[in-house]
Design an enzyme around this catalytic site. Structure first.
Site, PDB file in Angstrom:
ATOM      1  N   GLU A 222       0.825  -1.215   0.000  1.00  0.00           N
ATOM      2  CA  GLU A 222       0.000   0.000   0.000  1.00  0.00           C
ATOM      3  C   GLU A 222       0.850   1.252   0.000  1.00  0.00           C
ATOM      4  OE1 GLU A 222      -3.281  -2.024   2.923  1.00  0.00           O
ATOM      5  OE2 GLU A 222      -2.414  -0.102   3.436  1.00  0.00           O
TER       6      GLU A 222
ATOM      7  N   CYS B 192       2.780   8.186   2.087  1.00  0.00           N
ATOM      8  CA  CYS B 192       3.134   7.196   3.099  1.00  0.00           C
ATOM      9  C   CYS B 192       3.529   5.923   2.348  1.00  0.00           C
ATOM     10  CB  CYS B 192       1.921   6.975   4.004  1.00  0.00           C
ATOM     11  SG  CYS B 192       2.234   5.775   5.291  1.00  0.00           S
TER      12      CYS B 192
ATOM     13  N   CYS C  16       5.080  -7.686   7.338  1.00  0.00           N
ATOM     14  CA  CYS C  16       6.035  -7.244   8.357  1.00  0.00           C
ATOM     15  C   CYS C  16       6.278  -8.400   9.323  1.00  0.00           C
ATOM     16  CB  CYS C  16       5.497  -6.036   9.122  1.00  0.00           C
ATOM     17  SG  CYS C  16       6.692  -5.396  10.324  1.00  0.00           S
TER      18      CYS C  16
ATOM     19  N   CYS D  57       3.345  -6.759  15.633  1.00  0.00           N
ATOM     20  CA  CYS D  57       2.613  -5.927  16.607  1.00  0.00           C
ATOM     21  C   CYS D  57       1.131  -6.293  16.564  1.00  0.00           C
ATOM     22  CB  CYS D  57       2.802  -4.449  16.290  1.00  0.00           C
ATOM     23  SG  CYS D  57       4.542  -3.996  16.190  1.00  0.00           S
TER      24      CYS D  57
ATOM     25  N   CYS E 282      -1.685  -4.110  14.746  1.00  0.00           N
ATOM     26  CA  CYS E 282      -1.393  -3.624  13.393  1.00  0.00           C
ATOM     27  C   CYS E 282      -1.833  -4.651  12.346  1.00  0.00           C
ATOM     28  CB  CYS E 282       0.105  -3.362  13.290  1.00  0.00           C
ATOM     29  SG  CYS E 282       0.660  -3.049  11.607  1.00  0.00           S
TER      30      CYS E 282
ATOM     31  N   SER F 159       9.966   5.765  10.216  1.00  0.00           N
ATOM     32  CA  SER F 159       9.334   5.329  11.462  1.00  0.00           C
ATOM     33  C   SER F 159       9.773   3.898  11.782  1.00  0.00           C
ATOM     34  CB  SER F 159       7.811   5.393  11.305  1.00  0.00           C
ATOM     35  OG  SER F 159       7.172   4.918  12.471  1.00  0.00           O
TER      36      SER F 159
ATOM     37  N   LEU G 164       6.550   3.902  20.110  1.00  0.00           N
ATOM     38  CA  LEU G 164       6.833   3.448  21.474  1.00  0.00           C
ATOM     39  C   LEU G 164       5.627   2.718  22.079  1.00  0.00           C
ATOM     40  CD1 LEU G 164       9.127   3.512  23.538  1.00  0.00           C
ATOM     41  CD2 LEU G 164       8.248   5.693  24.363  1.00  0.00           C
TER      42      LEU G 164
ATOM     43  N   ASN H 240      -6.549   2.853  15.391  1.00  0.00           N
ATOM     44  CA  ASN H 240      -7.425   2.549  14.275  1.00  0.00           C
ATOM     45  C   ASN H 240      -7.823   1.078  14.437  1.00  0.00           C
ATOM     46  OD1 ASN H 240      -8.597   3.514  11.971  1.00  0.00           O
ATOM     47  ND2 ASN H 240      -6.895   3.000  10.651  1.00  0.00           N
TER      48      ASN H 240
ATOM     49  N   CYS I 206      -2.355   1.133   8.769  1.00  0.00           N
ATOM     50  CA  CYS I 206      -1.333   0.475   7.979  1.00  0.00           C
ATOM     51  C   CYS I 206      -1.712  -0.959   7.649  1.00  0.00           C
ATOM     52  CB  CYS I 206      -0.048   0.608   8.797  1.00  0.00           C
ATOM     53  SG  CYS I 206       1.006  -0.763   8.956  1.00  0.00           S
TER      54      CYS I 206
HETATM   55  N1  SAH Z   1       7.044  -0.457  11.135  1.00  0.00           N
HETATM   56  C1  SAH Z   1       7.185   0.924  11.392  1.00  0.00           C
HETATM   57  C2  SAH Z   1       6.507   1.801  10.365  1.00  0.00           C
HETATM   58  C3  SAH Z   1       5.191   1.349   9.842  1.00  0.00           C
HETATM   59  S1  SAH Z   1       3.846   1.357  10.995  1.00  0.00           S
HETATM   60  C4  SAH Z   1       6.701   1.250  12.789  1.00  0.00           C
HETATM   61  O1  SAH Z   1       6.064   0.405  13.424  1.00  0.00           O
HETATM   62  O2  SAH Z   1       6.984   2.354  13.234  1.00  0.00           O
HETATM   63  C5  SAH Z   1       3.519   3.099  11.111  1.00  0.00           C
HETATM   64  C6  SAH Z   1       2.824   3.516  12.382  1.00  0.00           C
HETATM   65  O3  SAH Z   1       1.471   3.059  12.399  1.00  0.00           O
HETATM   66  C7  SAH Z   1       3.475   2.976  13.646  1.00  0.00           C
HETATM   67  O4  SAH Z   1       3.627   4.027  14.590  1.00  0.00           O
HETATM   68  C8  SAH Z   1       2.476   1.953  14.102  1.00  0.00           C
HETATM   69  O5  SAH Z   1       2.590   1.713  15.478  1.00  0.00           O
HETATM   70  C9  SAH Z   1       1.176   2.596  13.692  1.00  0.00           C
HETATM   71  N2  SAH Z   1       0.032   1.695  13.647  1.00  0.00           N
HETATM   72  C10 SAH Z   1       0.003   0.435  13.185  1.00  0.00           C
HETATM   73  N3  SAH Z   1      -1.248  -0.075  13.305  1.00  0.00           N
HETATM   74  C11 SAH Z   1      -2.005   0.900  13.845  1.00  0.00           C
HETATM   75  C12 SAH Z   1      -3.385   0.979  14.212  1.00  0.00           C
HETATM   76  N4  SAH Z   1      -4.204  -0.041  14.040  1.00  0.00           N
HETATM   77  N5  SAH Z   1      -3.829   2.140  14.746  1.00  0.00           N
HETATM   78  C13 SAH Z   1      -2.989   3.190  14.908  1.00  0.00           C
HETATM   79  N6  SAH Z   1      -1.703   3.167  14.584  1.00  0.00           N
HETATM   80  C14 SAH Z   1      -1.201   2.033  14.060  1.00  0.00           C
HETATM   81 FE1  SF4 Z   2       5.397  -3.918  11.527  1.00  0.00          FE
HETATM   82 FE2  SF4 Z   2       5.164  -1.347  12.205  1.00  0.00          FE
HETATM   83 FE3  SF4 Z   2       2.998  -2.923  11.939  1.00  0.00          FE
HETATM   84 FE4  SF4 Z   2       4.645  -3.300  13.988  1.00  0.00          FE
HETATM   85  S1  SF4 Z   2       3.403  -1.463  13.593  1.00  0.00           S
HETATM   86  S2  SF4 Z   2       3.781  -4.912  12.700  1.00  0.00           S
HETATM   87  S3  SF4 Z   2       6.596  -2.851  13.060  1.00  0.00           S
HETATM   88  S4  SF4 Z   2       4.389  -2.319  10.340  1.00  0.00           S
END
Ligand code: SAH
Ligand code: SF4
Length: 342
Positions: A95, A108, A115, A119, A122, A193, A217, A292, A335
């Site tokens: 994306e 973006c 990934c 997390c 995510c 990021s 964080l 989100n 994301c």
């Molecule tokens: N992998 C990197 C960059 C991609 S994710 C990272 O984790 O920083 C980009 C941002 O989106 C990160 O801060 C991540 O924590 C956040 N993110 C991922 N899923 C999310 C969600 N469901 N709601 C809000 N933020 C989210």
């Molecule tokens: Fe990967 Fe960033 Fe999503 Fe964590 S928040 S799973 S590091 S894309």
């Protein structure tokens, strides 16, 4: 087939030099690849016969000039955000999101298909890892995004994937993107990021990479953070904060701390207190982002009252703190959500 856009200018030059082509041809090709990416290379009016012959021999066999293909385009109802689902040569889907607000155009960008960091909140993490993107696939996203934002000048590497887990390809892509002979986006307008890949943060500091760094964080104790972000077990908070302090000291730069607010999880006054303690004395700015919702995680976004109270507590400690809008939420702005459902 490798992508021509995997090459830096110097690499393309050396490749063509080996085949006896003068620099004028490299300049002509580079210019079209980076500045007129939708033009046909075959029979391009600005290409002289030696370059035309070179392209006929190489393109389509060893080298490809293709850009990611736009498979789906979703416009947010406010008209400010376009989310693109792109298909790569091998069929992988990624994306890219284009945002247009108050004359500021930002893309973006994804750095991996999927990934590996897992997390829990995510959508990309829930889908697992597929593969790293090549430099040309990262560059290609910027060029495709420019069809929706001709004045694109800002990039955030916050799409799918963990940029510092694909360090070499990402840094090479950025070298190409900031090249003033080509795409020419200023390094001070690029934000990387990371979830907290400690060796990558240290390497960015040692190499004095001129980009902004954002750290996701989301929790201020190892117990809470490991539950949300499994790689915290590999690089726990003490090591992570040491790396961030090192980065700030080496580069004299500020780190942007991302904090996704999840109701009942990390949105309390106690958490705000822990966060400000963890970051005390560091040059940081905190961005709060309400969660989100995703299908694979039951957590909910913090209420706006809790968001404001959290922000107030951080500000009282003298740490700059902003609240980021969940922009384009109706196009599944989180994301990895579009690729996840496709
Ligand atoms: N992998 C990197 C960059 C991609 S994710 C990272 O984790 O920083 C980009 C941002 O989106 C990160 O801060 C991540 O924590 C956040 N993110 C991922 N899923 C999310 C969600 N469901 N709601 C809000 N933020 C989210
Ligand atoms: Fe990967 Fe960033 Fe999503 Fe964590 S928040 S799973 S590091 S894309």
């Amino acid at each position: 087939m490798r992508l021509l856009r995997d090459c830096s200018y110097a690499e393309l030059r050396s490749l063509m030099d080996t085949d006896g082509l003068a620099e004028v041809h490299t300049r002509a090709l580079w210019n079209v690849l980076m500045r007129a990416p939708d033009a046909e290379l075959d029979g391009h009016p600005r290409f002289l016969p030696p370059l035309r012959r070179w392209l006929q021999t190489h393109v389509g066999t060893t080298w490809s000039s293709e850009l990611p293909e736009v498979e789906q385009e979703v416009e947010s109802s406010d008209g400010h955000t376009t989310k693109l689902l792109l298909r790569l040569q091998d069929g992988s889907r990624i994306e890219t999101v284009v945002m247009r607000y108050n004359g500021r155009q930002t893309a973006c960008i994804s750095t991996q298909a999927g990934c590996a960091m897992g997390c829990v909140f995510c959508a990309t993490g829930q889908g697992g890892f597929s593969r790293h993107l090549s430099p040309g696939e990262v560059v290609g996203q910027v060029l495709v995004a420019r069809r929706w934002a001709t004045g694109l000048r800002n990039l955030v590497l916050m799409g799918m994937g963990e940029p510092l887990h694909n360090y070499d390809a990402v840094m090479k892509a950025l070298d190409i993107i900031i090249d003033t002979r080509g795409i020419n986006i200023g390094p001070s307008r690029i934000t990387i990021s990371t979830v907290g890949v400690v060796p990558g943060i240290r390497r960015m500091a040692d190499e004095r990479r001129p980009y902004h760094l954002a750290l996701s964080l989301h929790a201020a104790t190892d117990e809470k953070r490991s539950a949300l972000i499994p790689v915290n077990r590999k690089w726990p908070l003490r090591e992570l904060m040491d790396a961030c302090r090192y980065y700030c000291a080496q580069t004299q730069r500020r780190i942007f701390v991302e904090w996704t607010l999840i109701e009942g999880e990390n949105d309390s006054a106690q958490e705000a207190g822990r966060l400000s303690e963890l970051l005390s004395g560091m040059n940081v700015q905190i961005n709060l982002i309400p969660l989100n919702p995703t299908t694979g995680y039951s957590g909910r976004a913090a209420e706006s009252r809790a968001v404001r109270a959290f922000q107030e507590l951080i500000l009282q400690k003298g740490i700059p703190c902003t609240v980021r809008q969940r922009r384009g939420i109706d196009v599944a702005a989180g994301c990895g959500q579009l690729a996840g459902v496709a």
